[in-house]
Enzyme design. Structure first.
Site, PDB file in Angstrom:
ATOM      1  N   ARG A 128       3.965  27.790   6.803  1.00 13.21           N
ATOM      2  CA  ARG A 128       4.674  26.498   6.871  1.00 13.21           C
ATOM      3  C   ARG A 128       3.735  25.300   6.668  1.00 13.21           C
ATOM      4  O   ARG A 128       3.911  24.251   7.272  1.00 13.21           O
ATOM      5  CB  ARG A 128       5.386  26.326   8.227  1.00 13.21           C
ATOM      6  CG  ARG A 128       6.475  27.342   8.496  1.00 13.21           C
ATOM      7  CD  ARG A 128       7.657  27.123   7.561  1.00 13.21           C
ATOM      8  NE  ARG A 128       8.871  27.696   8.074  1.00 13.21           N
ATOM      9  CZ  ARG A 128       9.237  28.966   7.914  1.00 13.21           C
ATOM     10  NH1 ARG A 128       8.461  29.792   7.243  1.00 13.21           N
ATOM     11  NH2 ARG A 128      10.380  29.386   8.399  1.00 13.21           N
TER      12      ARG A 128
ATOM     13  N   SER B 114      14.914  26.517  12.091  1.00 14.93           N
ATOM     14  CA  SER B 114      13.960  26.774  13.182  1.00 14.93           C
ATOM     15  C   SER B 114      13.373  25.447  13.648  1.00 14.93           C
ATOM     16  O   SER B 114      12.839  24.691  12.839  1.00 14.93           O
ATOM     17  CB  SER B 114      12.795  27.634  12.696  1.00 14.93           C
ATOM     18  OG  SER B 114      13.243  28.875  12.238  1.00 14.93           O
TER      19      SER B 114
ATOM     20  N   GLU C 143       8.409  22.763  14.357  1.00 20.32           N
ATOM     21  CA  GLU C 143       8.321  23.024  12.928  1.00 20.32           C
ATOM     22  C   GLU C 143       8.978  21.846  12.196  1.00 20.32           C
ATOM     23  O   GLU C 143       8.612  21.487  11.099  1.00 20.32           O
ATOM     24  CB  GLU C 143       9.088  24.323  12.642  1.00 20.32           C
ATOM     25  CG  GLU C 143       8.628  25.080  11.433  1.00 20.32           C
ATOM     26  CD  GLU C 143       9.666  25.091  10.344  1.00 20.32           C
ATOM     27  OE1 GLU C 143       9.284  24.847   9.186  1.00 20.32           O
ATOM     28  OE2 GLU C 143      10.839  25.329  10.626  1.00 20.32           O
TER      29      GLU C 143
HETATM   30  N1  EPU Z   1      14.412  37.041  18.780  1.00 20.50           N
HETATM   31  C1  EPU Z   1      14.813  37.029  20.098  1.00 20.50           C
HETATM   32  N2  EPU Z   1      16.041  36.547  20.398  1.00 20.50           N
HETATM   33  C2  EPU Z   1      16.883  36.098  19.452  1.00 20.50           C
HETATM   34  C3  EPU Z   1      16.480  36.087  18.102  1.00 20.50           C
HETATM   35  C4  EPU Z   1      15.222  36.563  17.796  1.00 20.50           C
HETATM   36  O1  EPU Z   1      14.105  37.461  20.989  1.00 20.50           O
HETATM   37  O2  EPU Z   1      18.004  35.673  19.820  1.00 20.50           O
HETATM   38  C5  EPU Z   1      13.073  37.580  18.469  1.00 20.50           C
HETATM   39  C6  EPU Z   1      13.196  39.049  18.099  1.00 20.50           C
HETATM   40  O3  EPU Z   1      12.075  39.716  18.598  1.00 20.50           O
HETATM   41  C7  EPU Z   1      13.144  39.010  16.586  1.00 20.50           C
HETATM   42  C8  EPU Z   1      12.162  37.883  16.371  1.00 20.50           C
HETATM   43  O4  EPU Z   1      12.500  36.921  17.376  1.00 20.50           O
HETATM   44  O5  EPU Z   1      12.694  40.221  16.058  1.00 20.50           O
HETATM   45  C9  EPU Z   1      12.190  37.270  15.001  1.00 20.50           C
HETATM   46  O6  EPU Z   1      13.494  36.743  14.764  1.00 20.50           O
HETATM   47  P1  EPU Z   1      13.951  36.353  13.291  1.00 20.50           P
HETATM   48  O7  EPU Z   1      13.867  37.518  12.409  1.00 20.50           O
HETATM   49  O8  EPU Z   1      15.295  35.681  13.400  1.00 20.50           O
HETATM   50  O9  EPU Z   1      12.844  35.346  12.792  1.00 20.50           O
HETATM   51  P2  EPU Z   1      12.106  34.102  13.451  1.00 20.50           P
HETATM   52  O10 EPU Z   1      10.666  34.414  13.545  1.00 20.50           O
HETATM   53  O11 EPU Z   1      12.783  33.676  14.704  1.00 20.50           O
HETATM   54  C10 EPU Z   1      11.504  33.091  11.132  1.00 20.50           C
HETATM   55  C11 EPU Z   1      11.620  31.780  10.433  1.00 20.50           C
HETATM   56  C12 EPU Z   1      13.048  31.552   9.947  1.00 20.50           C
HETATM   57  C13 EPU Z   1      13.434  32.683   9.015  1.00 20.50           C
HETATM   58  C14 EPU Z   1      13.300  34.004   9.779  1.00 20.50           C
HETATM   59  C15 EPU Z   1      13.569  35.196   8.902  1.00 20.50           C
HETATM   60  C16 EPU Z   1       9.925  30.385  11.501  1.00 20.50           C
HETATM   61  C17 EPU Z   1       9.663  29.212  12.383  1.00 20.50           C
HETATM   62  N3  EPU Z   1      11.213  30.703  11.324  1.00 20.50           N
HETATM   63  O12 EPU Z   1      12.319  32.996  12.309  1.00 20.50           O
HETATM   64  O13 EPU Z   1      13.076  30.356   9.197  1.00 20.50           O
HETATM   65  O14 EPU Z   1      14.773  32.544   8.531  1.00 20.50           O
HETATM   66  O15 EPU Z   1      11.943  34.126  10.272  1.00 20.50           O
HETATM   67  O16 EPU Z   1      12.488  35.399   8.059  1.00 20.50           O
HETATM   68  O17 EPU Z   1       8.989  30.974  10.990  1.00 20.50           O
HETATM   69  C18 EPU Z   1      13.535  28.027   9.314  1.00 20.50           C
HETATM   70  O18 EPU Z   1      12.336  27.864   9.125  1.00 20.50           O
HETATM   71  O19 EPU Z   1      14.325  27.077   9.435  1.00 20.50           O
HETATM   72  C19 EPU Z   1      14.044  29.387   9.442  1.00 20.50           C
HETATM   73  C20 EPU Z   1      15.296  29.652   9.772  1.00 20.50           C
END
Ligand code: EPU
Length: 367
Positions: free
Chosen positions: A193, A265, A363
């Site tokens: 990012r 996010s 972010e």
């Molecule tokens: N998780 C929880 N509870 C929840 C949801 C997620 O504990 O309700 C934990 C789980 O362990 C899950 C992990 O968080 O495995 C990762 O969740 P997710 O796959 O949804 O990804 P994220 O790391 O939360 C990042 C990006 C998103 C992107 C997703 C998918 C950042 C800040 N965010 O989210 O980007 O869509 O991965 O690749 O890196 C954005 O930047 O606006 C955005 C949506």
């Protein structure tokens, strides 16, 4: 052409739906317009926005908001050549848009295809176009709101792909020298990012991204490492199916932008020393999700930390933590004031700091 408006209502220009205004708003659709602007005369501060999908206006903006409508797509090399107009934008050399033939050959050839894209094009229009042409590299980024220039500056990422991986050149207008500058991908210093365009001060305000050259593969390159993506695809690895599956996954977790305001996010996923992770893991009753980084540090999903603090789905005035993905703060009623989002942000940060000793950083850019 430059469109100029004073006291512009910005509520439709930020996906959080903050009801704020800008003293002056300028929208332009050609590079020639940038040469015509006298940047020293603009009301300051000057801020360039994209789709307004990764920012939080914390109050009315007292200066000038700039917005690009340069939205062409041009195949530069590879198996096809042609210009595709997505709207009213004008190409950087001033060539008119028109109905340039779609590069039919682009989906048939082999190797790489370079495509030049205007900064003001909607990012998902680019993803839709590349999927329709069988050009691989950004299909996992399908469905992300925002525009191409901001995507290049913020190195947006999802489901194992980052836009910076395909960026080869970023062209920008240097408001100080009143000239064009080319940034190679190395110059951009892409990281999670991050790019040089996100650095505070000089870089972020001096350069205006006009267009971006990306390199895509006309050979299938499915990127399936992320989570349960491979399973969800159920054996169909066509680019169209990957795009549809990604969009369906996003829709199931993230708020619908038309119905609920958010900026995706809100926090970055924190990266901590291994000792910090081990301490948390030792005292946790449940397994702690984490990703080991090559340098020995550990990335812990902010969503998990926030959920463990009990914030998932909680409401605070007109602001709330999204019930399906707690990394996303939302304008729950459509009436949230900037201070309500800021107050929720502050409370979450305190909770995570007190429970885990981890400092979350946003972010979303605060303006
Ligand atoms: N998780 C929880 N509870 C929840 C949801 C997620 O504990 O309700 C934990 C789980 O362990 C899950 C992990 O968080 O495995 C990762 O969740 P997710 O796959 O949804 O990804 P994220 O790391 O939360 C990042 C990006 C998103 C992107 C997703 C998918 C950042 C800040 N965010 O989210 O980007 O869509 O991965 O690749 O890196 C954005 O930047 O606006 C955005 C949506």
């Amino acid at each position: 052409m430059i469109k100029k408006e004073y006291n512009k209502d910005l509520s439709r220009l930020n996906t959080f739906g903050m009801k704020v205004s800008a003293r002056l708003y300028l929208e332009y659709d050609s590079v020639a317009d940038l040469f015509d602007m006298d940047f020293e005369q603009l009301l300051s501060p000057v801020k360039h926005i994209g789709g307004g999908s990764n920012l939080l206006f914390t109050k009315d903006f007292s200066g000038t908001i700039l917005h690009s409508k340069i939205d062409f797509i041009e195949v530069l090399e590879g198996s096809g050549k042609g210009t595709v107009s997505q709207g009213s934008g004008t190409m950087p050399d001033g060539a008119s848009q028109g109905s340039g033939a779609m590069p039919d050959g682009a989906s048939q050839g082999s190797g790489t295809v370079r495509v030049s894209v205007g900064a003001g094009l909607k990012f998902d229009s680019l993803c839709e176009w590349t999927a329709s042409k069988g050009l691989w590299g950004i299909e996992n980024l399908s469905g992300i709101p925002g525009e191409v220039g901001a995507a290049a500056a913020g190195n947006i990422g999802a489901y194992g792909q980052e836009f910076g991986q395909v960026v080869r050149e970023v062209y920008a207008y240097d408001t100080r020298e009143e000239d064009f500058v080319k940034f190679t991908r190395e110059d951009c210093k892409y990281d999670y990012r991050y790019s040089v365009f996100k650095e505070g001060g000089v870089l972020s305000s001096r350069y205006i991204i006009t267009h971006v050259v990306i390199e895509l593969s006309s050979e299938p390159r499915p990127c399936l490492e992320y989570g349960h993506l491979a399973q969800a695809l159920d054996g169909d690895l066509s680019i169209g199916h990957i795009r549809e599956t990604i969009i369906a996954t996003r829709d199931s977790k993230l708020p619908c932008p038309e119905k609920t305001g958010s900026a995706g996010s809100f926090f970055k996923n924190p990266v901590v020393d291994r000792a910090v992770y081990e301490k948390i893991a030792a005292s946790s009753a449940v397994p702690v999700p984490h990703y080991d980084k090559q340098d020995g540090t550990v990335k812990i999903p902010a969503a998990w930390l926030i959920e463990q603090c009990g914030w998932k789905g909680r409401r605070s005035g007109n602001a709330a933590v999204w019930e399906k993905q707690p990394l996303v703060l939302v304008n729950a009623t459509g009436l949230a004031l900037p201070e309500e989002i800021l107050s929720l942000e502050a409370k979450i940060k305190v909770s995570v700091r007190e429970k885990f000793g981890i400092e979350l950083s946003p972010e979303v850019e605060h303006i």
